[in-house]
Write an enzyme that holds these catalytic residues in place. Structure first.
Site, PDB file in Angstrom:
ATOM      1  N   HIS A  74      67.575  -5.460  16.386  1.00 51.86           N
ATOM      2  CA  HIS A  74      67.820  -7.018  16.422  1.00 51.86           C
ATOM      3  C   HIS A  74      68.045  -7.418  17.868  1.00 51.86           C
ATOM      4  O   HIS A  74      67.923  -8.794  18.106  1.00 51.86           O
ATOM      5  CB  HIS A  74      69.279  -7.263  15.846  1.00 51.86           C
ATOM      6  CG  HIS A  74      69.422  -6.716  14.472  1.00 51.86           C
ATOM      7  ND1 HIS A  74      70.252  -5.504  14.346  1.00 51.86           N
ATOM      8  CD2 HIS A  74      69.070  -6.889  13.259  1.00 51.86           C
ATOM      9  CE1 HIS A  74      70.168  -5.173  13.128  1.00 51.86           C
ATOM     10  NE2 HIS A  74      69.548  -6.155  12.518  1.00 51.86           N
ATOM     11  N   GLU A 126      70.420 -11.139  15.984  1.00 53.18           N
ATOM     12  CA  GLU A 126      69.287 -11.133  16.672  1.00 53.18           C
ATOM     13  C   GLU A 126      69.491 -12.376  17.293  1.00 53.18           C
ATOM     14  O   GLU A 126      68.781 -12.724  18.397  1.00 53.18           O
ATOM     15  CB  GLU A 126      68.127 -11.135  15.491  1.00 53.18           C
ATOM     16  CG  GLU A 126      66.767 -11.552  16.333  1.00 53.18           C
ATOM     17  CD  GLU A 126      65.537 -11.998  15.377  1.00 53.18           C
ATOM     18  OE1 GLU A 126      65.591 -10.899  14.452  1.00 53.18           O
ATOM     19  OE2 GLU A 126      64.717 -12.580  15.729  1.00 53.18           O
ATOM     20  N   THR A 164      62.983 -14.019  13.850  1.00 51.19           N
ATOM     21  CA  THR A 164      61.961 -13.395  13.289  1.00 51.19           C
ATOM     22  C   THR A 164      61.731 -13.244  11.954  1.00 51.19           C
ATOM     23  O   THR A 164      60.390 -13.007  11.370  1.00 51.19           O
ATOM     24  CB  THR A 164      61.569 -11.855  13.855  1.00 51.19           C
ATOM     25  OG1 THR A 164      62.745 -11.073  13.636  1.00 51.19           O
ATOM     26  CG2 THR A 164      61.158 -11.846  15.207  1.00 51.19           C
ATOM     27  N   CYS A 194      56.299 -12.553  13.097  1.00 52.84           N
ATOM     28  CA  CYS A 194      56.446 -11.272  12.875  1.00 52.84           C
ATOM     29  C   CYS A 194      55.348 -10.716  11.611  1.00 52.84           C
ATOM     30  O   CYS A 194      55.615 -11.519  10.305  1.00 52.84           O
ATOM     31  CB  CYS A 194      57.699 -10.986  12.507  1.00 52.84           C
ATOM     32  SG  CYS A 194      57.892  -9.484  11.310  1.00 52.84           S
ATOM     33  N   SER A 222      71.207  -8.497   5.370  1.00 52.05           N
ATOM     34  CA  SER A 222      69.685  -8.441   5.871  1.00 52.05           C
ATOM     35  C   SER A 222      69.094  -9.858   5.743  1.00 52.05           C
ATOM     36  O   SER A 222      68.827 -10.308   4.545  1.00 52.05           O
ATOM     37  CB  SER A 222      68.957  -7.285   5.080  1.00 52.05           C
ATOM     38  OG  SER A 222      67.473  -7.519   5.271  1.00 52.05           O
ATOM     39  N   ASN A 224      65.691 -10.690   6.472  1.00 54.74           N
ATOM     40  CA  ASN A 224      64.743 -10.860   5.813  1.00 54.74           C
ATOM     41  C   ASN A 224      64.676 -10.715   4.142  1.00 54.74           C
ATOM     42  O   ASN A 224      64.078 -11.333   3.593  1.00 54.74           O
ATOM     43  CB  ASN A 224      63.449 -10.030   6.551  1.00 54.74           C
ATOM     44  CG  ASN A 224      63.901  -8.483   6.131  1.00 54.74           C
ATOM     45  OD1 ASN A 224      63.155  -8.038   5.146  1.00 54.74           O
ATOM     46  ND2 ASN A 224      64.729  -7.871   6.707  1.00 54.74           N
ATOM     47  N   SER A 266      64.303  -3.523   6.128  1.00 57.94           N
ATOM     48  CA  SER A 266      65.376  -2.412   6.351  1.00 57.94           C
ATOM     49  C   SER A 266      65.616  -1.591   5.206  1.00 57.94           C
ATOM     50  O   SER A 266      66.321  -0.698   5.224  1.00 57.94           O
ATOM     51  CB  SER A 266      66.452  -3.112   7.097  1.00 57.94           C
ATOM     52  OG  SER A 266      66.891  -4.194   6.529  1.00 57.94           O
TER      53      SER A 266
END
Ligand code: SF4
Length: 310
Positions: A74, A126, A164, A194, A222, A224, A266
């Site tokens: 991150h 991040e 991202t 990304c 997470s 994303n 991830s």
């Protein structure tokens, strides 16, 4: 029940690289190696590395002087880098190169005299890292309401950068709000931020046209993975986030003829298999994968880890 797997799904090149850095550091330097923050947001991955001697810490104060210390995918603020130098730590930086690219973009915009606006989620590591990598004024906005609340004159030269792993569509709406408020606005094309975020989101949109229920394999923290679940909901599909098969609620898939499964960047493929096994425990399951992009992106390791230890 027919299960359709999203393509692509799961690990991205930044996550593969980050895990490989911890793996090789353990191999080369021996345990313990210290990792600031979860190397990637996945309990199974973190647990596996911990069992091999990785020690996960939230603050560098917990790391003994001169110890091998890894920064997570991150990214970290410059203050953390300076703290590591002051403590004489041996740092290996697993910041994803695409996150580092956002840091560079932000620095260039700030150096050009622009107020930098970061579109992202408050408190995400991040976001904290990116804000701390840029000299000058950086303002965080999470949504259009935050844009309306910005205390800046309309004539201010402004640049946006983004976390991202956001939903590309949500980000576009915030950028449109920024464009309405600030005529002198610059920023990157969100599709270029990304490749993995973009590809997984596009695949899940396509998958939602074919399924009754969407299961997103990924951790609750997470970013994303949460965006993938949101895209499922926005597509009108019942969508659930689960870390592995043990979290499957049979009620989620009751009456569903077709279930879509994707996985955050991830989430290991073994967790997808675990979810399929949990579905099989409920009844017969036929599995297929949707047609989709094959990814071949790889990021280089830091030079000191590039060759295998003898
Ligand atoms: Fe890097 Fe994208 Fe993976 Fe994040 S999701 S680690 S930015 S490749």
């Amino acid at each position: 029940m027919h299960v359709i797997l999203a393509q692509p799904r799961g690990f991205c090149a930044g996550v593969v690289r980050a895990i490989e850095i911890v793996d090789r550091a353990l191999e080369r330097y021996g345990a313990p190696v210290y990792v600031r923050h979860e190397i990637v947001h996945n309990k199974a991955v973190v647990g596996g590395l911990r069992a091999r001697g990785a020690v996960f810490v939230e603050a560098l104060a917990e790391v003994p002087p001169q110890a091998v210390t890894i920064f997570s995918a991150h990214g970290v603020a410059r203050a953390v880098e300076a703290d590591a130098r002051a403590r004489d730590l041996r740092v290996l930086n697993a910041t994803c190169p695409l996150v580092a690219k956002v840091h560079i973009q932000g620095r260039l915009y700030a150096a050009a005299g622009r107020v930098v606006i970061l579109i992202g989620h408050a408190g995400h590591p991040e976001v904290e890292g990116t804000m701390g990598q840029i000299d000058g004024r950086v303002l965080l906005v999470q949504d259009e309401a935050d844009v309306d609340a910005l205390d800046l004159p309309a004539a201010t030269p402004v640049a946006y950068i983004t976390q991202t792993t956001l939903s590309v569509d949500d980000t576009r709406a915030v950028i449109a709000a920024l464009q309405r408020r600030f005529p002198d606005l610059v920023g990157p094309d969100v599709r270029d931020i990304c490749y993995a975020t973009q590809n997984r989101q596009r695949a899940v949109r396509e998958l939602c046209r074919q399924v009754d229920v969407l299961l997103v394999v990924g951790a609750a923290n997470s970013s994303n993975s949460n965006r993938l679940r949101e895209i499922g909901s926005e597509s009108g599909i019942r969508s659930h986030l689960l870390a592995d098969g043990s979290e499957l609620d049979p009620a989620w898939v009751a009456g569903a003829a077709t279930v879509g499964i994707t996985a955050g960047a991830s989430a290991p493929e073994a967790m997808v298999e675990h979810v399929i096994a949990a579905l099989r425990a409920l009844g017969p399951v036929e599995v297929s994968a949707m047609d989709g992009l094959e990814e071949h992106v790889e990021f280089k390791l830091p030079p000191e880890l590039a060759g295998r230890a003898a």
